[in-house]
Design an enzyme around this catalytic site. Structure first.
Site, PDB file in Angstrom:
ATOM      1  N   ASP A 164      -2.602   2.465  -6.280  1.00 33.50           N
ATOM      2  CA  ASP A 164      -1.638   2.563  -5.182  1.00 33.50           C
ATOM      3  C   ASP A 164      -1.606   1.360  -4.244  1.00 33.50           C
ATOM      4  O   ASP A 164      -0.952   1.414  -3.198  1.00 33.50           O
ATOM      5  CB  ASP A 164      -1.890   3.832  -4.368  1.00 33.50           C
ATOM      6  CG  ASP A 164      -3.299   3.898  -3.796  1.00 33.50           C
ATOM      7  OD1 ASP A 164      -4.133   3.038  -4.152  1.00 33.50           O
ATOM      8  OD2 ASP A 164      -3.557   4.793  -2.989  1.00 33.50           O
ATOM      9  N   GLU A 165      -2.262   0.275  -4.594  1.00 27.30           N
ATOM     10  CA  GLU A 165      -2.169  -0.907  -3.732  1.00 27.30           C
ATOM     11  C   GLU A 165      -2.396  -2.177  -4.535  1.00 27.30           C
ATOM     12  O   GLU A 165      -3.081  -2.181  -5.557  1.00 27.30           O
ATOM     13  CB  GLU A 165      -3.150  -0.824  -2.558  1.00 27.30           C
ATOM     14  CG  GLU A 165      -4.604  -0.833  -2.946  1.00 27.30           C
ATOM     15  CD  GLU A 165      -5.526  -0.920  -1.734  1.00 27.30           C
ATOM     16  OE1 GLU A 165      -5.237  -1.707  -0.806  1.00 27.30           O
ATOM     17  OE2 GLU A 165      -6.542  -0.198  -1.722  1.00 27.30           O
ATOM     18  N   ASP A 193       0.859  -1.188   0.000  1.00 27.61           N
ATOM     19  CA  ASP A 193       0.000   0.000   0.000  1.00 27.61           C
ATOM     20  C   ASP A 193       0.894   1.236   0.000  1.00 27.61           C
ATOM     21  O   ASP A 193       1.641   1.465   0.951  1.00 27.61           O
ATOM     22  CB  ASP A 193      -0.899  -0.024   1.234  1.00 27.61           C
ATOM     23  CG  ASP A 193      -1.994   1.034   1.182  1.00 27.61           C
ATOM     24  OD1 ASP A 193      -2.157   1.664   0.117  1.00 27.61           O
ATOM     25  OD2 ASP A 193      -2.670   1.239   2.202  1.00 27.61           O
TER      26      ASP A 193
END
Length: 361
Positions: A111-112, A16
């Site tokens: 983003d993860e 993350d």
């Protein structure tokens, strides 16, 4: 009942990125360091925050908060409109780093992502060392920080990645899973929102250990289908695989009400917040697609008897007026029942779009 693990126990990493959009902007403009920064829409146009850095979070700011409210809480906030093309480019660079260790990757957003490194032979097949190596590469090559969670179960890896933020990682070895889950607060389980958590507490359930001391019938009675997931997770059961070819077919938001309602006008006012959150999620996941491309819309209602119904319609694109119309139509299915949940969604278009639109339109 305890979690069971074989010699082929999975090794899952959840990566993350730390306040991703804001961090990219700070990297591009070093003068922003140490200042409260957020990426979001204009406060004059009812915009919302996509993300904010940790300096801004000290003022109580968070993603999906209205930009207007954020400015009130933090008058010195530096609000940036965002550059989705740049964020996507950086995300692709991060994905390339992941590929050095495994091809079993499930991106959740820019983003993860989940990574299955069970069969990765690098770093002596240590998921802990692999996660550290990935985070180091992201910093050395992209000058961004990432946090990681390492565990044999998917939901635990996601929970773990949030326990040592920013720029840290948390490892839950197989032999510690049972004890960790037993003490785990239910509010940390993905899908347990404020309303569900409040209901759990009212019933005397605070930790997974409390669920284990109860019985499945009771949990299902109070929480329906989601109760099965609560039960499974509390017993260390999560057989979900990392979905390599995961293609998002729809995107939506919903609100479980604190008090059941039967007033259509009240329900319509709740659409304001839901609509803004939906636009935020569309931007976050498909910022390069104009709202006119999302033509199939849906409204969902869940009643006080836990049954639910959905109504979908093909339109000319995402507008609040279409959702208001759909809500009015589906409301007729209520049959004197009260409403405990309202949700709206859009179907993701399959075709590629070359046209660019402002992120916050």
């Amino acid at each position: 009942m305890t979690a069971s693990f074989s010699s082929s126990t999975r090794k899952i990493i959840h990566i993350d990125m730390d306040c991703f959009y804001a961090s990219v902007e700070m990297r591009e403009n070093p003068s922003l360091a140490g200042k409260p920064v957020a990426v979001g829409g204009s406060p004059d146009e009812r915009g919302v925050l996509a993300t904010c850095n940790y300096e801004a979070r000290k003022f109580g700011l968070h993603s999906a908060m209205s930009s207007q409210q954020a400015i009130k809480k933090c008058p010195n906030l530096i609000l940036i409109s965002g550059n989705m093309a740049l964020y996507r480019s950086v995300s692709q660079q991060i994905q390339q780093i992941f590929q050095r260790y495994t091809s079993i990757i499930e991106p959740l957003s820019l983003d993860e992502a989940f990574l299955d490194v069970t069969d990765c032979e690098q770093h002596f097949n240590s998921a802990t060392w692999i996660a550290e190596a990935i985070r180091k590469s992201i910093w050395d090559e992209l000058h961004l920080t990432a946090s990681a969670g390492v565990a044999p179960l998917k939901f635990l890896a996601k929970i773990a990645s949030d326990l040592n933020k920013p720029n840290g990682q948390f490892v839950i070895p197989p032999e510690q899973v049972d004890d960790f889950i037993h003490r785990l607060e239910l509010k940390k389980i993905p899908g347990v929102g404020k309303v569900t958590h409040k209901k759990l507490l009212a019933l005397g359930f605070k930790t997974c250990g409390d669920i284990k001391r109860s019985d499945l019938a009771t949990i299902l009675q109070h929480f329906g289908k989601f109760g099965q997931r609560l039960w499974d997770f509390s017993h260390g059961i999560d057989n979900r695989k990392i979905e390599v070819n995961r293609v998002r077919k729809s995107i939506g938001v919903e609100n479980t009400l604190l008090v059941d309602i039967d007033d259509l006008h009240l329900a319509q006012t709740m659409l304001d917040e839901l609509f803004e959150k939906l636009k935020f999620r569309i931007m976050r996941n498909f910022g390069d697609k104009p709202l006119t491309d999302f033509k199939k819309l849906g409204v969902k209602l869940k009643f006080d008897d836990f049954t639910q119904t959905t109504l979908e319609k093909t339109t000319e694109g995402v507008t609040k007026a279409y959702f208001v119309d759909l809500l009015s139509q589906i409301w007729e299915r209520r049959e004197n029942r009260k409403i405990r949940l309202i949700g709206i969604s859009v179907q993701v278009p399959e075709q590629k779009v070359t046209k660019q639109l402002n992120l916050w339109d």
